[in-house]
Design a protein around this motif. Structure first.
Motif, PDB file in Angstrom:
ATOM      1  N   PRO A   1     131.206   4.243   0.732  1.00 37.95           N
ATOM      2  CA  PRO A   1     132.597   3.936   1.024  1.00 37.95           C
ATOM      3  C   PRO A   1     132.869   2.695   1.678  1.00 37.95           C
ATOM      4  O   PRO A   1     134.611   2.419   1.162  1.00 37.95           O
ATOM      5  CB  PRO A   1     132.314   5.502   2.217  1.00 37.95           C
ATOM      6  N   ALA A   2     132.701   1.885   1.960  1.00 37.69           N
ATOM      7  CA  ALA A   2     132.812   0.726   2.873  1.00 37.69           C
ATOM      8  C   ALA A   2     133.580  -0.213   1.717  1.00 37.69           C
ATOM      9  O   ALA A   2     134.122  -0.900   1.170  1.00 37.69           O
ATOM     10  CB  ALA A   2     131.967  -0.261   3.992  1.00 37.69           C
ATOM     11  N   ALA A   3     131.978  -0.613   0.675  1.00 35.93           N
ATOM     12  CA  ALA A   3     132.308  -1.232  -0.884  1.00 35.93           C
ATOM     13  C   ALA A   3     133.300  -1.365  -1.211  1.00 35.93           C
ATOM     14  O   ALA A   3     134.631  -2.032  -1.511  1.00 35.93           O
ATOM     15  CB  ALA A   3     131.127  -1.144  -1.469  1.00 35.93           C
ATOM     16  N   ARG A   4     133.786   0.518  -1.299  1.00 32.99           N
ATOM     17  CA  ARG A   4     134.437   0.931  -2.257  1.00 32.99           C
ATOM     18  C   ARG A   4     136.545   1.234  -1.712  1.00 32.99           C
ATOM     19  O   ARG A   4     137.531   0.592  -2.491  1.00 32.99           O
ATOM     20  CB  ARG A   4     134.481   2.654  -2.659  1.00 32.99           C
ATOM     21  N   ILE A   5     136.842   0.864  -0.161  1.00 32.59           N
ATOM     22  CA  ILE A   5     137.672   0.859   0.341  1.00 32.59           C
ATOM     23  C   ILE A   5     138.186  -0.643   0.211  1.00 32.59           C
ATOM     24  O   ILE A   5     139.530  -1.759  -0.112  1.00 32.59           O
ATOM     25  CB  ILE A   5     137.436   1.113   1.600  1.00 32.59           C
ATOM     26  N   THR A   6     136.936  -1.858   0.893  1.00 33.09           N
ATOM     27  CA  THR A   6     137.882  -3.181   0.396  1.00 33.09           C
ATOM     28  C   THR A   6     137.026  -4.419  -0.021  1.00 33.09           C
ATOM     29  O   THR A   6     138.068  -5.360  -0.436  1.00 33.09           O
ATOM     30  CB  THR A   6     136.571  -3.356   1.382  1.00 33.09           C
ATOM     31  N   LEU A   7     136.177  -4.004  -0.932  1.00 27.12           N
ATOM     32  CA  LEU A   7     135.242  -4.862  -1.694  1.00 27.12           C
ATOM     33  C   LEU A   7     136.691  -5.724  -3.018  1.00 27.12           C
ATOM     34  O   LEU A   7     136.240  -7.270  -2.863  1.00 27.12           O
ATOM     35  CB  LEU A   7     134.059  -5.047  -2.053  1.00 27.12           C
TER      36      LEU A   7
ATOM     37  N   VAL B   1     128.373   1.397  16.413  1.00 26.90           N
ATOM     38  CA  VAL B   1     128.512   0.687  15.640  1.00 26.90           C
ATOM     39  C   VAL B   1     128.455   0.437  14.216  1.00 26.90           C
ATOM     40  O   VAL B   1     128.478   0.071  12.535  1.00 26.90           O
ATOM     41  CB  VAL B   1     128.840  -0.885  15.984  1.00 26.90           C
ATOM     42  N   VAL B   2     126.598   0.325  14.486  1.00 23.55           N
ATOM     43  CA  VAL B   2     125.668  -0.514  12.980  1.00 23.55           C
ATOM     44  C   VAL B   2     125.215   1.066  12.083  1.00 23.55           C
ATOM     45  O   VAL B   2     125.821   1.114  11.472  1.00 23.55           O
ATOM     46  CB  VAL B   2     124.018  -0.422  13.973  1.00 23.55           C
TER      47      VAL B   2
ATOM     48  N   ALA C   1     128.441 -11.748   1.810  1.00 18.04           N
ATOM     49  CA  ALA C   1     128.173 -11.109   2.214  1.00 18.04           C
ATOM     50  C   ALA C   1     127.502 -10.664   3.691  1.00 18.04           C
ATOM     51  O   ALA C   1     128.438  -9.535   4.231  1.00 18.04           O
ATOM     52  CB  ALA C   1     126.194 -10.372   1.346  1.00 18.04           C
ATOM     53  N   VAL C   2     127.117 -11.751   4.506  1.00 13.26           N
ATOM     54  CA  VAL C   2     127.174 -12.099   5.905  1.00 13.26           C
ATOM     55  C   VAL C   2     129.041 -11.585   6.154  1.00 13.26           C
ATOM     56  O   VAL C   2     129.195 -11.144   7.337  1.00 13.26           O
ATOM     57  CB  VAL C   2     126.121 -13.021   6.174  1.00 13.26           C
ATOM     58  N   GLY C   3     129.582 -12.848   5.975  1.00 14.19           N
ATOM     59  CA  GLY C   3     130.863 -12.363   5.916  1.00 14.19           C
ATOM     60  C   GLY C   3     131.530 -11.214   5.883  1.00 14.19           C
ATOM     61  O   GLY C   3     132.522 -10.894   7.079  1.00 14.19           O
ATOM     62  N   TRP C   4     131.626 -10.137   4.811  1.00 16.16           N
ATOM     63  CA  TRP C   4     132.093  -8.751   4.656  1.00 16.16           C
ATOM     64  C   TRP C   4     131.239  -8.323   5.694  1.00 16.16           C
ATOM     65  O   TRP C   4     132.043  -7.336   6.203  1.00 16.16           O
ATOM     66  CB  TRP C   4     131.693  -8.111   3.292  1.00 16.16           C
ATOM     67  N   VAL C   5     129.956  -7.645   5.634  1.00 15.36           N
ATOM     68  CA  VAL C   5     129.523  -7.039   7.164  1.00 15.36           C
ATOM     69  C   VAL C   5     129.927  -7.352   8.222  1.00 15.36           C
ATOM     70  O   VAL C   5     129.735  -6.393   8.871  1.00 15.36           O
ATOM     71  CB  VAL C   5     127.868  -7.127   7.183  1.00 15.36           C
ATOM     72  N   GLN C   6     129.966  -8.673   8.362  1.00 15.66           N
ATOM     73  CA  GLN C   6     130.238  -9.063   9.559  1.00 15.66           C
ATOM     74  C   GLN C   6     132.155  -8.670  10.150  1.00 15.66           C
ATOM     75  O   GLN C   6     132.368  -7.800  11.243  1.00 15.66           O
ATOM     76  CB  GLN C   6     130.643 -10.444   9.999  1.00 15.66           C
ATOM     77  N   MET C   7     132.859  -8.135   9.074  1.00 14.68           N
ATOM     78  CA  MET C   7     134.185  -8.184   9.358  1.00 14.68           C
ATOM     79  C   MET C   7     134.309  -6.469   9.102  1.00 14.68           C
ATOM     80  O   MET C   7     134.279  -5.755  10.313  1.00 14.68           O
ATOM     81  CB  MET C   7     134.946  -8.617   8.090  1.00 14.68           C
ATOM     82  N   LEU C   8     133.105  -5.085   8.775  1.00 12.58           N
ATOM     83  CA  LEU C   8     133.346  -4.511   9.109  1.00 12.58           C
ATOM     84  C   LEU C   8     132.790  -4.046  10.282  1.00 12.58           C
ATOM     85  O   LEU C   8     132.822  -3.003  10.831  1.00 12.58           O
ATOM     86  CB  LEU C   8     131.853  -3.691   7.661  1.00 12.58           C
ATOM     87  N   VAL C   9     131.461  -5.095  10.862  1.00 17.07           N
ATOM     88  CA  VAL C   9     130.958  -4.531  12.694  1.00 17.07           C
ATOM     89  C   VAL C   9     132.065  -4.657  13.064  1.00 17.07           C
ATOM     90  O   VAL C   9     132.174  -4.152  14.336  1.00 17.07           O
ATOM     91  CB  VAL C   9     129.770  -5.663  12.513  1.00 17.07           C
TER      92      VAL C   9
END
Length: 271
Positions: free
Chosen positions: A21-27, A11-12, A244-252
């Motif tokens: 790609p995650a930033a491009r898809i979601t941010l 997962v990490v 930023a923490v919330g975004w990474v937590q969502m992705l994880v």
């Protein structure tokens, strides 16, 4: 190698190895509701959206534009569902966005929303039932330590249940059909091992968020219908870090369900 550790490691790697790609898809999607709220309530940027009484020093957010907040809330729900489906599809199908926004998958998003509501209802029922049992135990023992321990256990227990039935979400994202029972049975062989990533992810996000509040937060008294409450406000740096923490937590969290789906349903190997 222990399955729980392998799962957490995968997962990490999945998230931090694909931040671009995650930033491009979601941010961009996740920024839309924020822009709506700020455009309809520009005072949030200047501090004019809350009033401070010169005599008491107490603040009130009564001048906030309610309709702007409601519109931002609706946009936030739609954009979160859109981003979640797009992230699942990127991981499982290698589907990249063709423009500024990821591809709109209306039927998949609708099914995803329906499955999310189903999970929410199950979690609410389970939480209510377990909370009654905990309440009885706490009333009998009269121990704050026991109450805290059982409360924490309730949170992790519900997270464990949500993860075990949550494979229906990535399935909906890629247009496949998977029932609650099928998800539960598929995760049965690893039901004990998935506790490790659930605990580590929750603890890591909690520690990071509390650290941000401690370093960049300021408590101010807010007048509410229930009396004066302490409201923590973050500096601009704190807000950026918190987002930023919330975004990474969502992705994880999404990656955990995606990885389980890929491994247990599709037979993919863990890294």
């Amino acid at each position: 190698m222990d399955y729980g550790y392998q799962l957490l490691r995968h997962v990490v790697i999945q998230v931090f190895g694909n931040l671009g790609p995650a930033a491009r898809i979601t941010l961009v999607l996740l920024a839309v509701p924020l822009v709506i709220v700020l455009v309809t309530n520009p005072g949030l940027l200047t501090g004019d959206s809350f009033l401070i009484d010169a005599e008491t020093g107490q603040a009130s957010f009564s001048v906030l534009g309610v309709w702007g907040l409601v519109l931002g809330l609706i946009a936030g729900l739609v954009c979160w569902l859109w981003a979640a489906v797009a992230w699942h599809r990127f991981v499982l199908l290698e589907e990249y966005p063709s423009g500024l926004f990821p591809n709109w998958r209306g039927s998949n998003i609708a099914n995803y929303f329906g499955n999310a509501i189903l999970i929410g209802l199950i979690m609410s029922g389970a939480g209510f039932g377990i909370a009654i049992v905990i309440g009885i135990i706490v009333a009998v023992l009269q121990s704050p330590a026991v109450a805290i321990a059982l409360g924490v256990g309730l949170i992790f227990g519900l997270s464990w249940i949500a993860t075990r039935i949550g494979l229906i979400l990535p399935a909906a994202a890629i247009g496949e059909t998977l029932g609650i029972g099928e998800s539960w049975r598929a995760t049965a062989p690893v039901s004990g091992q998935i506790v490790l990533p659930i605990i580590v992810i929750a603890l890591a996000s909690t520690i990071l968020n509390q650290g941000i509040i401690a370093a960049f937060g300021t408590a101010i008294p807010i007048e509410t219908p229930f009396g004066t409450q302490q409201q923590v406000t973050l500096s601009m740096v704190g807000v950026v870090l918190s987002i930023a923490v919330g975004w990474v937590q969502m992705l994880v969290n999404l990656a955990l369900m995606t990885t389980l789906y890929g491994n247990l349903i599709e037979g993919r190997q863990l890294n």
